[in-house]
Structures are given as C-alpha cells and as structure tokens.
Scaffold this active site. Sequence first.
Site, PDB file in Angstrom:
ATOM      1  CB  CYS A 162      -5.214  -0.524   2.348  1.00 28.50           C
ATOM      2  SG  CYS A 162      -4.018  -0.944   3.647  1.00 28.50           S
ATOM      3  CB  CYS A 172      -0.903  -0.006   1.233  1.00 31.19           C
ATOM      4  SG  CYS A 172      -1.927   1.479   1.385  1.00 31.19           S
ATOM      5  CB  CYS A 215      -4.291   3.239   5.759  1.00 33.95           C
ATOM      6  SG  CYS A 215      -4.023   2.901   4.002  1.00 33.95           S
ATOM      7  CB  CYS A 275      -9.008  -4.399 -11.679  1.00 34.24           C
ATOM      8  SG  CYS A 275      -8.606  -3.253 -12.985  1.00 34.24           S
ATOM      9  CB  CYS A 310      -0.383   2.238   5.705  1.00 36.88           C
ATOM     10  SG  CYS A 310      -1.142   0.719   5.080  1.00 36.88           S
TER      11      CYS A 310
END
Length: 128
Positions: A95, A46, A98, A118, A49
Amino acid sequence: MTIEKTDAEWRDQLSDIEYRVTREAATERPFTGRYWDHWARGIYHCVCCGTPLFESSTKFDAGCGWPSYFAPINGEVIAEKTDHSHGMVRIEVQCKQCGAHLGHVFEDGPAPTGLRYCINSAALKFGD
C-alpha cells in the site's frame, strides 16, 4: 508513505494474522483467507489505512487460493519493490499510503493487463 504508526499502534489496531501479513510480510495459507472465494460487488481496501485498492470488477479466479486482481483501482495506490526472499525474485506489492505488505504481482494474469495481483485476504477489508 504518508501514514506512519508505531509498532505498538499497529499491533493494537490489527489482528494477529493482519499484523503478520501487513507489517512482517508473512503470507497466509492458500484457500484460507476470507476473500479468496468472495465475489460480492464493491471495493477492497487496505486493512491498515482504509485506502481503496482493488475493485471487484477486476477480481478473477486464478486458482491459487488467494484473491487475484488484474489491476489496482488506480496507479497511485500501489507501490512495488523487488523481493528476494525465499530464494526467489518476485515483485512485492505494498500500500503506497502506509507501506502495508499486500502480496505480489505476476505477469501471468488475464487481459487487459496480463497481470495477476496475488493479494493476502488479511491485508484487505471489503466495503463500498
């Protein structure tokens, strides 16, 4: 969601496209992101984070212009929610740590899952 920051903190940390994609649920144009045609071995994290999200071994060419994976790194890193934007019903992928918007998941992927995550390149950071 365990990581929370103010809007100003996210804006300071992220580039303009990273902010628009991850915090405002924008979508980058197909075939423009840094990872749509990226095939190095490693982990996609991510961008907000640093949580490990996808392994390169699950990446495949879906022909859509965005990085596509058939599974997340494990079942604990991704949150899914129904997205009714743009006159469609889709499953948004975020995510779990976060709340960053990553992209969408579709049921047209390859074996073994039949899923296609995707994901916007702007939501990812590649590393080991």
